[in-house]
Write an enzyme that holds these catalytic residues in place. Structure first.
Site, PDB file in Angstrom:
ATOM      1  N   ARG A  26     -77.577  15.294   5.961  1.00 14.94           N
ATOM      2  CA  ARG A  26     -77.836  16.690   5.559  1.00 14.94           C
ATOM      3  C   ARG A  26     -77.545  16.887   4.077  1.00 14.94           C
ATOM      4  NH1 ARG A  26     -75.112  17.823  10.329  1.00 14.94           N
ATOM      5  NH2 ARG A  26     -73.440  18.887   9.236  1.00 14.94           N
TER       6      ARG A  26
ATOM      7  N   ASP B 239     -74.944  22.209   5.067  1.00 13.92           N
ATOM      8  CA  ASP B 239     -76.296  21.646   5.027  1.00 13.92           C
ATOM      9  C   ASP B 239     -76.836  21.826   3.619  1.00 13.92           C
ATOM     10  OD1 ASP B 239     -78.900  20.821   5.345  1.00 13.92           O
ATOM     11  OD2 ASP B 239     -79.235  21.929   7.206  1.00 13.92           O
TER      12      ASP B 239
ATOM     13  N   GLU C  85     -83.910  11.745   6.340  1.00 13.48           N
ATOM     14  CA  GLU C  85     -83.444  10.381   6.570  1.00 13.48           C
ATOM     15  C   GLU C  85     -82.106  10.348   7.311  1.00 13.48           C
ATOM     16  OE1 GLU C  85     -82.876   6.433   3.813  1.00 13.48           O
ATOM     17  OE2 GLU C  85     -82.129   8.340   3.036  1.00 13.48           O
TER      18      GLU C  85
ATOM     19  N   ARG D  72     -79.571  20.280   2.374  1.00 18.78           N
ATOM     20  CA  ARG D  72     -80.936  19.786   2.254  1.00 18.78           C
ATOM     21  C   ARG D  72     -81.848  20.796   1.553  1.00 18.78           C
ATOM     22  NH1 ARG D  72     -81.829  18.010   8.401  1.00 18.78           N
ATOM     23  NH2 ARG D  72     -80.639  19.946   8.652  1.00 18.78           N
TER      24      ARG D  72
ATOM     25  N   ARG E  62     -94.305  16.926  11.116  1.00 16.60           N
ATOM     26  CA  ARG E  62     -92.864  16.834  11.270  1.00 16.60           C
ATOM     27  C   ARG E  62     -92.259  16.583   9.900  1.00 16.60           C
ATOM     28  NH1 ARG E  62     -87.850  17.612  13.546  1.00 16.60           N
ATOM     29  NH2 ARG E  62     -86.482  15.838  13.167  1.00 16.60           N
TER      30      ARG E  62
ATOM     31  N   LYS F 287     -85.497  24.981   8.575  1.00 17.03           N
ATOM     32  CA  LYS F 287     -86.569  24.122   8.083  1.00 17.03           C
ATOM     33  C   LYS F 287     -87.877  24.909   8.004  1.00 17.03           C
ATOM     34  CE  LYS F 287     -86.453  19.948   9.530  1.00 17.03           C
ATOM     35  NZ  LYS F 287     -86.523  18.771  10.444  1.00 17.03           N
TER      36      LYS F 287
END
Length: 210
Positions: A108, A141, A67, A143, A63, A169
């Site tokens: 994000r 987003d 955070e 990330r 996974r 992801k």
């Protein structure tokens, strides 16, 4: 969106050093080894929680979790993050082998205080999570999953069974050199407070709540 069009830019790939510290971490779901990594650009610090034998060829249950202080530690019901974190650790504990990568990418990628500002915009203006981030001048987003790929590879992990609902992801990890052998849905934590939030993630990010 900012005038410079930053909403449409992909986040720059960032690198992390080899792990800089590790220790045993007993949890409610079993005993993990926790590894600390330091990002070489931007000064971020990330974690990997690992259980079991990593030397076998079988793809690892994994996974990648960004955070979320409000959800992970303060039990907020505005999101499903805390529930997903607990469910992922529970699954790894049941299998006895796996890894959870914990990326310090709050909100994000916009940070904790800006996430609270986005919350307030949602409360006062009735806009969704994507619109709130953009109203503050951020990408929907921001990330970056490259650090997760580097961390997994440094632990000798190149093939995973990934617990995620997020196709972005998966693509980010693939670009970072990690093979996604299987996607495992992680469907938990839906409630009356986060229904609109999850619906926005499905509609605007393509999250797979199958």
């Amino acid at each position: 969106m900012r005038d410079d069009g930053s909403r449409d830019k992909q986040p720059a790939l960032s690198e992390v050093r080899q792990e800089v510290a590790h220790a045993l971490l007993p949890t409610a779901w079993g005993e993990f080894v926790i590894y600390g990594f330091e990002q070489t650009r931007g000064g971020g610090e990330h974690l990997a929680l690992v259980m079991g034998d990593l030397t076998t060829a079988a793809p690892l249950l994994a996974r990648v979790h960004s955070e979320c202080l409000t959800g992970d530690a303060l039990f907020s019901r505005r999101c499903d993050c805390g529930a997903q974190l607990a469910a992922a650790l529970q699954r790894i504990g049941e299998v006895g082998r796996g890894a959870l990568i914990y990326l310090r990418q709050e909100g994000r990628g916009i940070g904790l205080l800006n996430k609270l500002r986005a919350y307030r915009l949602q409360d006062e203006q009735g806009i969704d999570t994507v619109e709130a981030n953009e109203a503050l001048g951020f990408a929907a987003d921001a990330r970056d999953y490259a650090p997760a790929g580097t961390m997994l590879r440094s632990l000798g992990i190149t093939r995973v069974r990934l617990m995620t609902n997020n196709p972005r992801k998966m693509e980010g990890l693939r670009r970072a050199g990690v093979e996604i052998v299987e996607r495992l849905p992680l469907l938990t934590g839906r409630n009356s407070y986060n229904h609109a939030y999850l619906s926005a993630k499905a509609a605007k990010f393509g999250h797979l709540f199958d």
